[in-house]
Design an enzyme around this catalytic site. Structure first.
Site, PDB file in Angstrom:
ATOM      1  N   ASP A   1      -0.605   4.668 -15.458  1.00 19.58           N
ATOM      2  CA  ASP A   1       0.575   4.754 -16.318  1.00 19.58           C
ATOM      3  C   ASP A   1       0.952   3.378 -16.872  1.00 19.58           C
ATOM      4  O   ASP A   1       0.588   2.349 -16.303  1.00 19.58           O
ATOM      5  CB  ASP A   1       1.781   5.252 -15.504  1.00 19.58           C
ATOM      6  CG  ASP A   1       1.690   6.725 -15.155  1.00 19.58           C
ATOM      7  OD1 ASP A   1       0.633   7.337 -15.389  1.00 19.58           O
ATOM      8  OD2 ASP A   1       2.683   7.246 -14.620  1.00 19.58           O
TER       9      ASP A   1
ATOM     10  N   HIS B   1       3.002   9.011 -22.209  1.00 19.43           N
ATOM     11  CA  HIS B   1       3.998   8.586 -21.200  1.00 19.43           C
ATOM     12  C   HIS B   1       5.293   8.161 -21.908  1.00 19.43           C
ATOM     13  O   HIS B   1       5.993   7.275 -21.445  1.00 19.43           O
ATOM     14  CB  HIS B   1       3.398   7.433 -20.383  1.00 19.43           C
ATOM     15  CG  HIS B   1       4.083   7.151 -19.077  1.00 19.43           C
ATOM     16  ND1 HIS B   1       4.396   8.111 -18.150  1.00 19.43           N
ATOM     17  CD2 HIS B   1       4.495   5.981 -18.533  1.00 19.43           C
ATOM     18  CE1 HIS B   1       4.969   7.541 -17.090  1.00 19.43           C
ATOM     19  NE2 HIS B   1       5.057   6.256 -17.308  1.00 19.43           N
TER      20      HIS B   1
ATOM     21  N   TYR C   1       8.762   8.604 -14.247  1.00 21.34           N
ATOM     22  CA  TYR C   1       9.360   8.982 -12.942  1.00 21.34           C
ATOM     23  C   TYR C   1       8.978  10.410 -12.528  1.00 21.34           C
ATOM     24  O   TYR C   1       9.484  10.943 -11.547  1.00 21.34           O
ATOM     25  CB  TYR C   1      10.892   8.794 -12.949  1.00 21.34           C
ATOM     26  CG  TYR C   1      11.281   7.527 -13.677  1.00 21.34           C
ATOM     27  CD1 TYR C   1      10.978   6.267 -13.120  1.00 21.34           C
ATOM     28  CD2 TYR C   1      11.860   7.562 -14.939  1.00 21.34           C
ATOM     29  CE1 TYR C   1      11.256   5.094 -13.821  1.00 21.34           C
ATOM     30  CE2 TYR C   1      12.146   6.397 -15.641  1.00 21.34           C
ATOM     31  CZ  TYR C   1      11.842   5.175 -15.078  1.00 21.34           C
ATOM     32  OH  TYR C   1      12.100   4.029 -15.776  1.00 21.34           O
TER      33      TYR C   1
ATOM     34  N   HIS D   1      -0.908   1.851 -11.954  1.00 23.52           N
ATOM     35  CA  HIS D   1      -0.419   1.273 -13.209  1.00 23.52           C
ATOM     36  C   HIS D   1      -1.393   0.183 -13.634  1.00 23.52           C
ATOM     37  O   HIS D   1      -1.551  -0.806 -12.899  1.00 23.52           O
ATOM     38  CB  HIS D   1       0.994   0.710 -13.011  1.00 23.52           C
ATOM     39  CG  HIS D   1       1.989   1.749 -12.600  1.00 23.52           C
ATOM     40  ND1 HIS D   1       2.117   2.185 -11.286  1.00 23.52           N
ATOM     41  CD2 HIS D   1       2.868   2.486 -13.328  1.00 23.52           C
ATOM     42  CE1 HIS D   1       3.040   3.133 -11.247  1.00 23.52           C
ATOM     43  NE2 HIS D   1       3.518   3.343 -12.459  1.00 23.52           N
TER      44      HIS D   1
HETATM   45 NI    NI Z   1       5.767   4.790 -15.934  1.00 22.93          NI
END
Ligand code: NI
Length: 236
Positions: free
Chosen positions: A45, A96, A137, A187
């Site tokens: 992400d 995202h 989230y 991430h």
């Molecule tokens: Ni994020």
């Protein structure tokens, strides 16, 4: 291109299953993964980010591993070469939101705008149709799931890489919790997370795991992805 490679992958996996024995395929015809096959999905992400995402793509390519990238829309323009590379190299590209806007408890028009703006950027750059959504989230407003016309993806393994920024801790947290069909959250904006991801691929490939996209993971489990549904593991 990406679509085609998924089907080639699924069809070859189904062909492999048929060799395993008829007990692997239940009466309804939905293929189950035989116990010996272990599939896992790495998801990244908050990228793309130059300097980390490109290094990750190099490492995944070297290892023959596929992953899924949920992109921040406003970061696509300056990194369009990296996004094109993701698609060309068989990774799944997802949404995202445009600005990492949380989608829980916000007006429906705000949520839709954030999602649609990124979808438009991806459609302009790549030639895909639908870009799956990972809401920031992992949440959308309860009851509003149906507002999103794509499958949504949460996760089942979260090493909290953004918190520790420690490749060794992140690697251990994943190895302690991973199972076949896990969806792992990372991430690709942190160098430590890229280091951890590549270590995990090395270790789990040695243990017989295959790294596939989320879409492939669902199909391999006989799950037909549905718009407006939130998936947490390959089992749906
Ligand atoms: Ni994020």
């Amino acid at each position: 291109m990406a679509k085609k490679s998924i089907w080639v992958f699924v069809l070859s996996a189904l062909a492999a299953l048929s060799l395993v024995g008829s007990e692997a395929v239940p009466a309804d015809g939905v293929a189950e993964i035989p116990a010996g096959e272990k599939y896992v999905a790495l998801t990244f992400d908050d990228g793309p980010r130059r300097g980390t995402t490109d290094r990750l793509l190099d490492g995944l390519k070297e290892r023959g591993a596929k992953a899924t990238f949920f992109l921040i829309g406003k970061q696509i323009g300056d990194n369009s070469d990296l996004v094109a590379r993701m698609a060309e190299e068989g990774h799944q590209v997802g949404n995202h939101t445009w600005s990492h806007q949380g989608l829980e408890g916000v007006p429906a028009a705000v949520a839709a705008g954030e999602v649609e703006r990124t979808e438009a950027a991806l459609k302009a750059l790549l030639s895909g149709e639908k870009y799956w959504l990972r809401p920031p989230y992992g949440q959308v407003t309860a009851g509003a799931e149906g507002n999103f016309d794509v499958p949504m993806v949460k996760w089942s393994v979260d090493p909290r890489d953004w918190e520790s920024r420690d490749a060794e801790k992140v690697t251990q947290a994943i190895l302690e919790n991973v199972k076949p069909n896990s969806i792992i959250l990372l991430h690709d904006i942190y160098p430590t997370s890229v280091d951890a991801a590549l270590k995990i691929v090395d270790q789990l490939q040695e243990e017989g795991y295959w790294f596939v996209t989320v879409e492939e993971l669902l199909w391999l489990n006989g799950v037909k992805p549905e718009a407006g549904e939130m998936y947490r593991t390959g089992k749906g």
